[in-house]
Scaffold this motif. Structure first.
Motif, PDB file in Angstrom:
ATOM      1  N   HIS A 246       0.824  -1.211   0.000  1.00  0.00           N
ATOM      2  CA  HIS A 246       0.000   0.000   0.000  1.00  0.00           C
ATOM      3  C   HIS A 246       0.857   1.261   0.000  1.00  0.00           C
ATOM      4  O   HIS A 246       0.481   2.276  -0.584  1.00  0.00           O
ATOM      5  CB  HIS A 246      -0.931  -0.008   1.220  1.00  0.00           C
ATOM      6  CG  HIS A 246      -2.011   1.011   1.160  1.00  0.00           C
ATOM      7  ND1 HIS A 246      -3.131   0.854   0.366  1.00  0.00           N
ATOM      8  CD2 HIS A 246      -2.152   2.218   1.765  1.00  0.00           C
ATOM      9  CE1 HIS A 246      -3.921   1.915   0.501  1.00  0.00           C
ATOM     10  NE2 HIS A 246      -3.353   2.758   1.347  1.00  0.00           N
ATOM     11  N   GLY A 247       1.984   1.207   0.689  1.00  0.00           N
ATOM     12  CA  GLY A 247       2.920   2.330   0.667  1.00  0.00           C
ATOM     13  C   GLY A 247       2.631   3.389   1.707  1.00  0.00           C
ATOM     14  O   GLY A 247       2.958   3.236   2.871  1.00  0.00           O
ATOM     15  N   CYS A 248       2.002   4.467   1.286  1.00  0.00           N
ATOM     16  CA  CYS A 248       1.798   5.632   2.152  1.00  0.00           C
ATOM     17  C   CYS A 248       0.312   5.958   2.304  1.00  0.00           C
ATOM     18  O   CYS A 248      -0.512   5.552   1.478  1.00  0.00           O
ATOM     19  CB  CYS A 248       2.511   6.859   1.573  1.00  0.00           C
ATOM     20  SG  CYS A 248       4.305   6.676   1.396  1.00  0.00           S
ATOM     21  N   ILE A 249      -0.011   6.693   3.369  1.00  0.00           N
ATOM     22  CA  ILE A 249      -1.348   7.264   3.518  1.00  0.00           C
ATOM     23  C   ILE A 249      -1.201   8.738   3.881  1.00  0.00           C
ATOM     24  O   ILE A 249      -0.132   9.176   4.338  1.00  0.00           O
ATOM     25  CB  ILE A 249      -2.188   6.543   4.592  1.00  0.00           C
ATOM     26  CG1 ILE A 249      -1.561   6.690   5.983  1.00  0.00           C
ATOM     27  CG2 ILE A 249      -2.392   5.094   4.245  1.00  0.00           C
ATOM     28  CD1 ILE A 249      -2.468   6.175   7.092  1.00  0.00           C
ATOM     29  N   THR A 250      -2.249   9.493   3.657  1.00  0.00           N
ATOM     30  CA  THR A 250      -2.242  10.923   3.947  1.00  0.00           C
ATOM     31  C   THR A 250      -3.362  11.259   4.915  1.00  0.00           C
ATOM     32  O   THR A 250      -4.513  10.873   4.709  1.00  0.00           O
ATOM     33  CB  THR A 250      -2.413  11.744   2.650  1.00  0.00           C
ATOM     34  OG1 THR A 250      -1.337  11.439   1.755  1.00  0.00           O
ATOM     35  CG2 THR A 250      -2.399  13.244   2.959  1.00  0.00           C
ATOM     36  N   ILE A 251      -3.022  11.966   5.990  1.00  0.00           N
ATOM     37  CA  ILE A 251      -3.992  12.428   6.981  1.00  0.00           C
ATOM     38  C   ILE A 251      -3.754  13.907   7.223  1.00  0.00           C
ATOM     39  O   ILE A 251      -2.642  14.316   7.577  1.00  0.00           O
ATOM     40  CB  ILE A 251      -3.864  11.649   8.307  1.00  0.00           C
ATOM     41  CG1 ILE A 251      -4.166  10.165   8.076  1.00  0.00           C
ATOM     42  CG2 ILE A 251      -4.814  12.220   9.365  1.00  0.00           C
ATOM     43  CD1 ILE A 251      -4.025   9.319   9.319  1.00  0.00           C
ATOM     44  N   ASN A 252      -4.775  14.698   6.986  1.00  0.00           N
ATOM     45  CA  ASN A 252      -4.679  16.150   7.180  1.00  0.00           C
ATOM     46  C   ASN A 252      -3.469  16.742   6.431  1.00  0.00           C
ATOM     47  O   ASN A 252      -2.671  17.500   6.994  1.00  0.00           O
ATOM     48  CB  ASN A 252      -4.592  16.486   8.669  1.00  0.00           C
ATOM     49  CG  ASN A 252      -5.840  16.082   9.430  1.00  0.00           C
ATOM     50  OD1 ASN A 252      -6.935  16.037   8.870  1.00  0.00           O
ATOM     51  ND2 ASN A 252      -5.684  15.768  10.706  1.00  0.00           N
ATOM     52  N   GLU A 253      -3.327  16.327   5.189  1.00  0.00           N
ATOM     53  CA  GLU A 253      -2.262  16.813   4.299  1.00  0.00           C
ATOM     54  C   GLU A 253      -0.865  16.378   4.743  1.00  0.00           C
ATOM     55  O   GLU A 253       0.138  16.898   4.254  1.00  0.00           O
ATOM     56  CB  GLU A 253      -2.312  18.344   4.169  1.00  0.00           C
ATOM     57  CG  GLU A 253      -3.624  18.860   3.587  1.00  0.00           C
ATOM     58  CD  GLU A 253      -3.638  20.368   3.415  1.00  0.00           C
ATOM     59  OE1 GLU A 253      -2.708  21.023   3.919  1.00  0.00           O
ATOM     60  OE2 GLU A 253      -4.566  20.879   2.766  1.00  0.00           O
ATOM     61  N   PHE A 254      -0.785  15.440   5.651  1.00  0.00           N
ATOM     62  CA  PHE A 254       0.499  14.891   6.085  1.00  0.00           C
ATOM     63  C   PHE A 254       0.605  13.470   5.548  1.00  0.00           C
ATOM     64  O   PHE A 254      -0.193  12.603   5.886  1.00  0.00           O
ATOM     65  CB  PHE A 254       0.615  14.910   7.603  1.00  0.00           C
ATOM     66  CG  PHE A 254       1.836  14.204   8.133  1.00  0.00           C
ATOM     67  CD1 PHE A 254       3.111  14.635   7.791  1.00  0.00           C
ATOM     68  CD2 PHE A 254       1.714  13.111   8.990  1.00  0.00           C
ATOM     69  CE1 PHE A 254       4.239  13.988   8.280  1.00  0.00           C
ATOM     70  CE2 PHE A 254       2.830  12.459   9.486  1.00  0.00           C
ATOM     71  CZ  PHE A 254       4.102  12.903   9.131  1.00  0.00           C
ATOM     72  N   THR A 255       1.585  13.227   4.685  1.00  0.00           N
ATOM     73  CA  THR A 255       1.772  11.925   4.058  1.00  0.00           C
ATOM     74  C   THR A 255       2.941  11.191   4.724  1.00  0.00           C
ATOM     75  O   THR A 255       4.005  11.789   4.931  1.00  0.00           O
ATOM     76  CB  THR A 255       2.041  12.074   2.557  1.00  0.00           C
ATOM     77  OG1 THR A 255       0.931  12.737   1.943  1.00  0.00           O
ATOM     78  CG2 THR A 255       2.226  10.714   1.896  1.00  0.00           C
ATOM     79  N   PHE A 256       2.728   9.934   5.041  1.00  0.00           N
ATOM     80  CA  PHE A 256       3.792   9.160   5.699  1.00  0.00           C
ATOM     81  C   PHE A 256       3.711   7.699   5.271  1.00  0.00           C
ATOM     82  O   PHE A 256       2.634   7.197   4.925  1.00  0.00           O
ATOM     83  CB  PHE A 256       3.672   9.279   7.231  1.00  0.00           C
ATOM     84  CG  PHE A 256       2.331   8.900   7.771  1.00  0.00           C
ATOM     85  CD1 PHE A 256       2.015   7.586   8.083  1.00  0.00           C
ATOM     86  CD2 PHE A 256       1.356   9.877   7.980  1.00  0.00           C
ATOM     87  CE1 PHE A 256       0.770   7.254   8.580  1.00  0.00           C
ATOM     88  CE2 PHE A 256       0.110   9.546   8.490  1.00  0.00           C
ATOM     89  CZ  PHE A 256      -0.181   8.239   8.784  1.00  0.00           C
ATOM     90  N   PRO A 257       4.845   6.996   5.282  1.00  0.00           N
ATOM     91  CA  PRO A 257       4.853   5.558   4.936  1.00  0.00           C
ATOM     92  C   PRO A 257       4.274   4.733   6.060  1.00  0.00           C
ATOM     93  O   PRO A 257       4.438   5.058   7.242  1.00  0.00           O
ATOM     94  CB  PRO A 257       6.344   5.257   4.738  1.00  0.00           C
ATOM     95  CG  PRO A 257       7.045   6.257   5.606  1.00  0.00           C
ATOM     96  CD  PRO A 257       6.205   7.501   5.556  1.00  0.00           C
TER      97      PRO A 257
END
Length: 264
Positions: A246-257
């Motif tokens: 899946h790699g990364c997700i974004t929460i409140n414009e913050f993307t992280f692995p």
């Protein structure tokens, strides 16, 4: 503690301690504490032997909290369900897999020899940082997570006794209680599913055409396999495998692995 505040803590951890052992530790401890409606002392004293494979529902784990302020004897402690969450930020199995596989904690306890006070100090730093957003005024601490999880489950209309049992609170014992088994799978699973958040629980499983051998599981998660054996290793390997793809997700414009680069 409100739901939004708990999520803010989990995101703040990733911003404050990216790629560090503290990040993996805190994410695993707090997501497990939330789903078990636990005290931080209880979670930090969890032994590795507290976790077991669930033969009835093999995509989950079982946890028996044998040390607690509210538990006087081991027989008073129910065996409780650990459910994977559809929201990977909140998933206790994914976060546990990352911590154990990355750091292979030594000793008897699941989280090694760290003291609950050190975790409480780290949480205080998180709560006082600019990365945490409070919803309403008031002091927060490790016990706020236990209160927040219990309140969150209660707001969905779950019976108070179910929430109390999940949190292992000792209420007034009546004669009938001595005849009812301490393990109540349906109420326990229902509360656990609510605590998986708005997206609910999930089931990590391989596609029918994909056969993952025991050797492949051991190769994917050698540390977990060495500490817990093949059954638990398979349960924890699948969330890691999914997260790696899946790699990364974004929460409140913050993307992280979702997983450390060296594990992906």
């Amino acid at each position: 503690m409100e739901w939004e505040e708990f999520i803010s803590i989990l995101v703040a951890i990733r911003k404050l301690y990216p790629g560090r052992e503290l990040m993996d530790l805190m994410l695993s401890v707090l997501t497990l504490q939330w789903q078990l409606i636990g005290r931080i002392d209880d979670v930090m004293k969890l032994e590795k032997s507290s976790l077991s494979f669930n033969h009835r529902f093999p995509f989950t784990l079982l946890c028996k909290m044998t040390w607690s302020k509210n538990i006087r004897e081991e027989r008073e402690s129910p065996t409780q369900l650990l459910l994977p969450a559809m929201d990977p930020l909140l998933c206790p199995l994914l976060n546990l897999a990352i911590f154990v596989e990355s750091h292979a904690p030594a000793g008897l306890h699941l989280y090694g020899d760290r003291l609950n006070r050190s975790v409480a100090n780290i949480l205080e730093n998180i709560l006082s940082s600019d990365h945490f957003t409070a919803i309403r005024p008031g002091s927060l601490g490790t016990h706020s997570i236990r209160k927040g999880a219990a309140t969150y489950a209660s707001r969905f209309g779950l019976p108070r006794d179910w929430v109390r049992t999940r949190g292992r609170w000792r209420g007034h014992i009546e004669q009938v209680d001595t005849y009812i088994d301490i393990n109540l799978p349906y109420p326990d699973a229902r509360v656990a599913s609510i605590l998986c958040g708005p997206q609910g629980p999930c089931k990590y499983t391989a596609k029918e055409v994909c056969v993952i051998s025991n050797a492949a599981v051991e190769a994917m998660v050698p540390s977990i396999h060495a500490l817990f054996g093949s059954d638990i290793a398979r349960v924890l390997a699948l969330p890691l495998l999914w997260a790696s793809y899946h790699g990364c997700i974004t929460i409140n414009e913050f993307t992280f692995p979702l997983v450390p680069e060296e594990m992906a």
